[in-house]
Design an enzyme around this catalytic site. Sequence first.
Site, PDB file in Angstrom:
ATOM      1  N   THR A 171      34.376  42.230  29.721  1.00 46.13           N
ATOM      2  CA  THR A 171      35.230  41.733  28.638  1.00 46.13           C
ATOM      3  C   THR A 171      34.567  40.546  27.953  1.00 46.13           C
ATOM      4  O   THR A 171      33.720  39.867  28.533  1.00 46.13           O
ATOM      5  CB  THR A 171      36.593  41.258  29.161  1.00 46.13           C
ATOM      6  OG1 THR A 171      36.434  40.027  29.884  1.00 46.13           O
ATOM      7  CG2 THR A 171      37.250  42.292  30.059  1.00 46.13           C
ATOM      8  N   ASP A 172      34.953  40.290  26.721  1.00 48.42           N
ATOM      9  CA  ASP A 172      34.669  38.982  26.139  1.00 48.42           C
ATOM     10  C   ASP A 172      35.553  37.981  26.887  1.00 48.42           C
ATOM     11  O   ASP A 172      36.434  38.363  27.668  1.00 48.42           O
ATOM     12  CB  ASP A 172      34.973  38.993  24.637  1.00 48.42           C
ATOM     13  CG  ASP A 172      34.150  37.955  23.871  1.00 48.42           C
ATOM     14  OD1 ASP A 172      33.612  37.030  24.506  1.00 48.42           O
ATOM     15  OD2 ASP A 172      34.064  38.072  22.633  1.00 48.42           O
ATOM     16  N   ALA A 173      35.326  36.703  26.674  1.00 46.90           N
ATOM     17  CA  ALA A 173      36.040  35.682  27.441  1.00 46.90           C
ATOM     18  C   ALA A 173      37.551  35.860  27.298  1.00 46.90           C
ATOM     19  O   ALA A 173      38.088  35.865  26.194  1.00 46.90           O
ATOM     20  CB  ALA A 173      35.628  34.299  26.971  1.00 46.90           C
ATOM     21  N   LEU A 174      38.227  35.990  28.430  1.00 46.01           N
ATOM     22  CA  LEU A 174      39.671  36.238  28.421  1.00 46.01           C
ATOM     23  C   LEU A 174      40.487  34.982  28.114  1.00 46.01           C
ATOM     24  O   LEU A 174      41.702  35.076  27.919  1.00 46.01           O
ATOM     25  CB  LEU A 174      40.108  36.834  29.764  1.00 46.01           C
ATOM     26  CG  LEU A 174      39.575  38.241  30.053  1.00 46.01           C
ATOM     27  CD1 LEU A 174      39.957  38.673  31.469  1.00 46.01           C
ATOM     28  CD2 LEU A 174      40.077  39.260  29.038  1.00 46.01           C
TER      29      LEU A 174
END
Length: 585
Positions: A276-279
């Site tokens: 994921t991109d930064a959550l």
Amino acid sequence: MLDIRYFCDDVPAGKRCTSPVTELPADLASMIADTDVGGIVLFANNLVSTKQMVKLNHDIQQASLSAGHDPLFIAVDQEGGRVVRIPHHLGTSFSGNMAIGATAKNSGTQFALQSGEIIAKELLSVGFNVNFAPTVDVNVNPLNPVINVRSFGEDADQVAKLGLAQMNAMQQQGIISSLKHFPGHGDTSVDSHTGLPRVDHDRSTINNTDLKPFKYAIDNSNPGMIMTAHIQYPQLDNSEFIAKDGSKTILPATMSRKILTDLLRTEMGFKGVIVTDALNMAGIAHYFDPTAAVIQTFKAGSDIALMPMPIRSPADIPRIKQLINDVAIAVQQGEISLDELTQSVERLKTLKQQYALNKRVIDNVEEATQIASKVLGAPQHKKIEQKLANHAVVDIANNGVYPIKDSVKKLHLLMPDQTKCMAMTFALKNRHSAFNISCTSLAGKNTDLTKAQQQIKQADLVISADITPQQSMAEMGGMDDIAQWRDRLDKTQQINTLLALMKFAKQQNKASIFISLRTPYNVPQFAPYSDAVLATFAHNTAKHEYVDDYGRLITEFSGPMFNAVADILTGRLEAKGSLPVSIEQ
């Protein structure tokens, strides 16, 4: 996969921890050992010197290995150009993807290959094994605040070819590459750090533009990782969910099973790891609490949950342990499929084995530092960095103003800030010591217009420059920078000041040159007041300090693009680049 950007022994209520982790604290080493966390991502704040980088990455790996765990993924965003984390004065930053796109007409994939190889060699030398790059978003939106020059351009086929070349070059050196941001961040006017963007392309446009670079890489190679985008794509998935504030909205790609499993895995055939991109970005954190975000993205098909919550003090460590426990309960209760989780673990293990992470762990810090010192910013690397800059500059217009004539003695510069003043002055004086150069920095809120106008009156040539759009949180690092991001200089005020001074120069019949230092979409705004226009796509500078013969401490700034521009303006080089995006003429 967690970031350890900042860490404080104690954070008073209402305060933020802003102490960078440059040495691994015992609390964080214990957390890595206790949790068997999958990886760590580092930021510019964590990276200070060659030995320090080597030792920090060594200590991070040892914290995992000494507890009997597998080697960690240690990642960084070293895209080149607008987003780099290795200090400019140590590593080779390059001019970024859009600059590479500007060279493609004449040089093909040459600079994508060379930059990928060099970036990978330098990262490996200090202990990294994952690079969250390249960005293969197709930038078709001139108002895109976060991608723009991080993209190779607006042509999907060119982006696909250059992205594949750079990815392959990195992976052939042994760095795991992560293509980003799936299914595409190129047509957004909202930064997912600060909001939830939406792309309303029809399915044909999605296939032929947004997805094409990812599909091309999957069909022609073996991407190690693909990073998700916190973006709504209604034509791919219009499912709605109830956010934590009770509102109803469409699932972003990071949380969509239709997008990550049905499309990326099944339809497109991706076999690698989905990260994921930064959550903690607002595009997710505004709608999900950390545990819900991790559970939802794992259900959607992600293998790595990146930065689900900040670890900034010892008090945060029990929270990450609780999050891991809550996810385990979700598996036990059947909310997350155990079979799919097992497959995910196998993908992660396979990737680590494929890249022999156990053989890339630094054993001896002193020896590794000696090697890294020869690799980081090596002369042959810097030579290629300069060559890219030389080939990327685009001549958009030139009404006979350059090469600068011998009769031109006095130059006045209108630059975005003092650093650019110094870099441009340094580059020009190095090529023509007789130049008398003055400069107005537009970074302050109270630019002395009277003084600037007086200097323009005295000048034979006025050189102006602009950096649009402003610095994004991706460049700064991430959500920790939101306060600083909000306090940025008012760009509208700066542009108005620059335009006023450029109009004044035109009224004085001064020869003038405009340089676009980032995206060339700003050119139509300034071109009417310019006799010549150049586009560079980058403005990287490095700081150099030395003591002169009189014992004075001298500070200088220089950068490849400023060198290239100076060579072009003084007739040593010809501008060879071609615009990789369309602008109004």
